[in-house]
Design a protein around this motif. Structure first.
Motif, PDB file in Angstrom:
ATOM      1  N   LYS A 190       0.446   7.019   2.005  1.00  0.00           N
ATOM      2  CA  LYS A 190      -0.739   7.970   2.439  1.00  0.00           C
ATOM      3  C   LYS A 190      -1.863   7.661   1.690  1.00  0.00           C
ATOM      4  O   LYS A 190      -2.854   8.518   2.001  1.00  0.00           O
ATOM      5  N   GLU A 191      -2.053   6.731   0.918  1.00  0.00           N
ATOM      6  CA  GLU A 191      -3.218   6.470  -0.058  1.00  0.00           C
ATOM      7  C   GLU A 191      -3.722   4.762   0.048  1.00  0.00           C
ATOM      8  O   GLU A 191      -2.969   4.208   0.865  1.00  0.00           O
ATOM      9  N   SER A 192      -4.651   4.511  -0.409  1.00  0.00           N
ATOM     10  CA  SER A 192      -5.251   3.054  -0.512  1.00  0.00           C
ATOM     11  C   SER A 192      -4.755   2.259  -1.812  1.00  0.00           C
ATOM     12  O   SER A 192      -5.027   1.293  -1.653  1.00  0.00           O
ATOM     13  N   TYR A 193      -3.891   2.976  -2.664  1.00  0.00           N
ATOM     14  CA  TYR A 193      -3.432   2.231  -3.883  1.00  0.00           C
ATOM     15  C   TYR A 193      -2.356   1.568  -3.695  1.00  0.00           C
ATOM     16  O   TYR A 193      -1.461   1.752  -2.759  1.00  0.00           O
ATOM     17  N   TRP A 233      -7.392  15.164 -10.229  1.00  0.00           N
ATOM     18  CA  TRP A 233      -7.484  14.378  -9.336  1.00  0.00           C
ATOM     19  C   TRP A 233      -7.352  14.725  -7.742  1.00  0.00           C
ATOM     20  O   TRP A 233      -7.999  14.199  -6.875  1.00  0.00           O
ATOM     21  N   ASP A 234      -6.368  15.612  -7.614  1.00  0.00           N
ATOM     22  CA  ASP A 234      -6.388  16.092  -6.379  1.00  0.00           C
ATOM     23  C   ASP A 234      -7.427  16.921  -6.045  1.00  0.00           C
ATOM     24  O   ASP A 234      -7.789  16.617  -4.765  1.00  0.00           O
ATOM     25  N   TRP A 279      -9.195  -4.150  -0.470  1.00  0.00           N
ATOM     26  CA  TRP A 279      -9.680  -2.753  -1.071  1.00  0.00           C
ATOM     27  C   TRP A 279     -11.192  -2.965  -1.590  1.00  0.00           C
ATOM     28  O   TRP A 279     -11.890  -1.915  -1.510  1.00  0.00           O
ATOM     29  N   VAL A 322     -10.149  14.131  -4.935  1.00  0.00           N
ATOM     30  CA  VAL A 322      -9.849  13.618  -3.749  1.00  0.00           C
ATOM     31  C   VAL A 322     -10.261  14.557  -2.579  1.00  0.00           C
ATOM     32  O   VAL A 322     -10.737  14.512  -1.474  1.00  0.00           O
ATOM     33  N   GLU A 359     -12.964  14.052   0.443  1.00  0.00           N
ATOM     34  CA  GLU A 359     -12.437  14.209   1.596  1.00  0.00           C
ATOM     35  C   GLU A 359     -13.330  15.337   2.555  1.00  0.00           C
ATOM     36  O   GLU A 359     -13.934  15.022   3.624  1.00  0.00           O
ATOM     37  N   ARG A 393       0.727  -1.254  -0.010  1.00  0.00           N
ATOM     38  CA  ARG A 393       0.053  -0.030  -0.070  1.00  0.00           C
ATOM     39  C   ARG A 393       0.749   1.099  -0.035  1.00  0.00           C
ATOM     40  O   ARG A 393       1.898   1.373   0.690  1.00  0.00           O
ATOM     41  N   GLU A 394       0.599   2.296  -0.893  1.00  0.00           N
ATOM     42  CA  GLU A 394       1.016   3.481  -0.841  1.00  0.00           C
ATOM     43  C   GLU A 394       1.271   4.234   0.503  1.00  0.00           C
ATOM     44  O   GLU A 394       0.073   3.884   1.173  1.00  0.00           O
ATOM     45  N   PHE A 433     -14.345   4.777  -4.110  1.00  0.00           N
ATOM     46  CA  PHE A 433     -13.429   5.066  -5.268  1.00  0.00           C
ATOM     47  C   PHE A 433     -14.172   5.121  -6.759  1.00  0.00           C
ATOM     48  O   PHE A 433     -13.898   6.126  -7.457  1.00  0.00           O
TER      49      PHE A 433
END
Length: 187
Positions: free
Chosen positions: A60-63, A166-167, A135, A170, A174, A57-58, A143
């Motif tokens: 700070k992310e879920s990917y 994308w940012d 996931w 997100v 959030e 997992r990255e 997602f």
């Protein structure tokens, strides 16, 4: 198709294979159909493995991020005979955070060459193994709408614009998610 010089997004020439493999959200049929913009012929997909790697997992992310791992075996999905438009849409989806490079993968019967997305520079991992089924239970529902909105930008913006978009998506998610989970203190 000419490949631009120093193209970190990858490029597939006419003579190269259209076989790619996925190790993250693109293994999910709903996500793959959103990215491609059409239903995919499931006979073009088959499970496989990539030896010497694992998905983490990255940070700070879920990917997931594909990382070298001695004696590791990453579960992957091999996609064959993708159209040039399919590949272009996948490249847009990956937004340059990964580099498209050749790997030798195992399709269960034999080792074949396939292109996959290797981690680009500056992506840190949590060290935790990423699992598709986890996931799908924890992150997929949130997602899918983001992926749909993001892919609606395909053909309308450059990769640098897509990264910013994308940012923004997100951040919007959030804010909305945090406001929905905060208790209502109104009397």
């Amino acid at each position: 198709m000419e490949c631009p010089p120093n193209n970190n997004l990858g490029c597939i020439k006419e003579s190269e294979s259209q076989t790619l493999f996925f190790f993250g959200s693109l293994m999910d049929p709903d996500v793959l159909e959103i990215v491609l913009g059409h239903p995919i012929d499931q006979t073009l997909l088959k499970p496989g493995t990539l030896d010497g790697y694992r998905c983490e997992r990255e940070a700070k992310e879920s990917y997931p991020v594909l990382v070298p791992y001695p004696n590791g075996r990453a579960e992957i999905l091999i996609a064959q005979n993708l159209s040039k438009t399919d590949v272009d849409r996948i490249l847009f989806y990956e937004t340059g955070e990964y580099d498209l490079v050749p790997f030798a993968v195992n399709d269960g019967n034999t080792q074949i060459n396939a292109l996959g997305f290797a981690t680009g520079e500056g992506i840190d991992t949590s060290g935790d193994t990423w699992h598709l089924n986890v996931w799908q239970k924890t992150g997929k529902i949130d997602f899918l709408p983001l992926a749909q909105r993001f892919m609606a930008g395909y053909g309308k913006m450059s990769i640098p614009q897509a990264l910013i978009y994308w940012d923004e998506l997100v951040e919007e998610f959030e804010i909305l998610h945090n406001s929905e989970t905060q208790p209502n203190n109104a009397i």
